[in-house]
Design an enzyme around this catalytic site. Sequence first.
Site, PDB file in Angstrom:
ATOM      1  N   ASN A 138      34.536  42.132  46.545  1.00  0.00           N
ATOM      2  CA  ASN A 138      34.742  40.688  46.407  1.00  0.00           C
ATOM      3  C   ASN A 138      36.187  40.486  45.984  1.00  0.00           C
ATOM      4  OD1 ASN A 138      34.747  37.983  45.816  1.00  0.00           O
ATOM      5  ND2 ASN A 138      33.602  38.182  43.891  1.00  0.00           N
ATOM      6  N   TRP A 139      36.993  40.055  46.930  1.00  0.00           N
ATOM      7  CA  TRP A 139      38.428  39.913  46.648  1.00  0.00           C
ATOM      8  C   TRP A 139      38.735  38.697  45.779  1.00  0.00           C
ATOM      9  CZ3 TRP A 139      41.513  41.017  51.820  1.00  0.00           C
ATOM     10  CH2 TRP A 139      41.502  42.393  52.069  1.00  0.00           C
ATOM     11  N   LYS A 140      37.782  37.798  45.616  1.00  0.00           N
ATOM     12  CA  LYS A 140      38.001  36.538  44.872  1.00  0.00           C
ATOM     13  C   LYS A 140      39.228  35.821  45.459  1.00  0.00           C
ATOM     14  CE  LYS A 140      36.113  38.978  40.952  1.00  0.00           C
ATOM     15  NZ  LYS A 140      35.645  38.840  39.604  1.00  0.00           N
ATOM     16  N   HIS A 158      27.892  33.473  43.058  1.00  0.00           N
ATOM     17  CA  HIS A 158      28.689  34.300  42.146  1.00  0.00           C
ATOM     18  C   HIS A 158      28.843  33.581  40.805  1.00  0.00           C
ATOM     19  CE1 HIS A 158      32.058  36.501  40.441  1.00  0.00           C
ATOM     20  NE2 HIS A 158      31.710  37.492  41.241  1.00  0.00           N
ATOM     21  N   GLU A 196      31.242  33.201  38.902  1.00  0.00           N
ATOM     22  CA  GLU A 196      32.434  32.341  38.761  1.00  0.00           C
ATOM     23  C   GLU A 196      32.186  30.983  39.397  1.00  0.00           C
ATOM     24  OE1 GLU A 196      35.216  35.154  40.365  1.00  0.00           O
ATOM     25  OE2 GLU A 196      34.902  36.412  38.591  1.00  0.00           O
ATOM     26  N   GLU A 207      24.531  40.943  38.585  1.00  0.00           N
ATOM     27  CA  GLU A 207      25.843  40.949  37.953  1.00  0.00           C
ATOM     28  C   GLU A 207      25.761  40.339  36.557  1.00  0.00           C
ATOM     29  OE1 GLU A 207      29.124  41.413  41.005  1.00  0.00           O
ATOM     30  OE2 GLU A 207      28.841  39.278  40.772  1.00  0.00           O
ATOM     31  N   GLY A 267      34.735  41.408  35.477  1.00  0.00           N
ATOM     32  CA  GLY A 267      36.168  41.265  35.228  1.00  0.00           C
ATOM     33  C   GLY A 267      36.564  41.507  33.787  1.00  0.00           C
ATOM     34  N   SER A 327      32.515  45.319  36.761  1.00  0.00           N
ATOM     35  CA  SER A 327      33.470  46.379  36.388  1.00  0.00           C
ATOM     36  C   SER A 327      33.061  47.754  36.920  1.00  0.00           C
ATOM     37  CB  SER A 327      33.677  46.403  34.871  1.00  0.00           C
ATOM     38  OG  SER A 327      34.172  45.149  34.432  1.00  0.00           O
ATOM     39  N   GLY A 351      34.647  43.743  42.264  1.00  0.00           N
ATOM     40  CA  GLY A 351      35.743  42.780  42.253  1.00  0.00           C
ATOM     41  C   GLY A 351      37.082  43.496  42.210  1.00  0.00           C
ATOM     42  N   GLY A 352      37.621  43.634  41.001  1.00  0.00           N
ATOM     43  CA  GLY A 352      38.964  44.178  40.805  1.00  0.00           C
ATOM     44  C   GLY A 352      39.268  45.433  41.606  1.00  0.00           C
TER      45      GLY A 352
HETATM   46  C1  PEP Z   1      32.616  40.532  41.035  1.00  0.00           C
HETATM   47  O1  PEP Z   1      33.537  39.778  41.255  1.00  0.00           O
HETATM   48  O2  PEP Z   1      31.527  40.355  41.591  1.00  0.00           O
HETATM   49  C2  PEP Z   1      32.799  41.648  40.100  1.00  0.00           C
HETATM   50  C3  PEP Z   1      31.791  42.433  39.829  1.00  0.00           C
HETATM   51  O3  PEP Z   1      34.065  41.793  39.557  1.00  0.00           O
HETATM   52  P1  PEP Z   1      34.612  43.065  38.744  1.00  0.00           P
HETATM   53  O4  PEP Z   1      34.238  44.296  39.524  1.00  0.00           O
HETATM   54  O5  PEP Z   1      36.090  42.861  38.689  1.00  0.00           O
HETATM   55  O6  PEP Z   1      33.968  43.055  37.414  1.00  0.00           O
END
Ligand code: PEP
Length: 255
Positions: free
Chosen positions: A13-15, A99, A101, A171, A177, A217, A238-239
């Site tokens: 997930n590039w956000k 998500h 966010e 999640e 994040g 994460s 994500g990251g």
């Molecule tokens: C996400 O955006 O779904 C996510 C899990 O982010 P991260 O891996 O950065 O925690």
Amino acid sequence: MDKSKRKVVIAGNWKMNMTPSEAKAAVAETAKLVEGKTGCEVILCVPFVDIASAVEAAKGTNVKIGAQNVHFEAKGAFTGEISAAMLLETGVEYVIIGHSERRQYFGETDETVNKRTKAALAAGLKVILCLGEVLEQRQSGITSEIVSMQTKLDLAGLTADEMKNVIIAYEPVWAIGTGLTATPDQADEVCGIIRETIAGLYTKELADATVIQYGGSMNDGNAAELLSKVNVDGGLIGGASLVPAKFSKIVDAAQ
Ligand code: PEP
């Protein structure tokens, strides 16, 4: 339970990161690194404006492209929104819905998650549906009730046939994040609770066939252990998905 009946899905997930030209380069690099790694499905969910270049760069590779949201109406006066049919025509196969966010900053509710999911599936998209508890809920000992309620509300009215195109991403919001990761046992336990809830809504067979990812994460250092758990069928990342070398190591861990 036989985990081998389910596919493993590693999705990035590039956000709100990457311009179209950056996306083209990152998809191409990721595709090169994961070439031939057929032990899991690999997806990158990119910003809307990156879809065209990402789809182009992913052509002929084993990387699939997804979007990060979709509106529930088919068309009309909804400035700034994107419909499922529009997404489908751009070549995306998947869309992330719900998500944290979006729930946290953009007023997404279980009701709108459910509406978006129905619209996406009806158009022919596959859905990665995100849910999970916030820190206060975990600390109050109500994680199980929260995820089970979200599962019921988010999937309300979906047919067993439609469920074939739904992946659930568990999640925990406190792990997204933040650098905090659920322990493999915590991830396994909650993915198991979601699976039991799905069994209650449908059948055990359907629940056993449903892909449930962990997200929060996940990185190249902790992926192998998380993915070794019986109820964890992949990751939403994500990251670490922004760095092809890191993301591909997670794909390696899923082989
Ligand atoms: C996400 O955006 O779904 C996510 C899990 O982010 P991260 O891996 O950065 O925690």
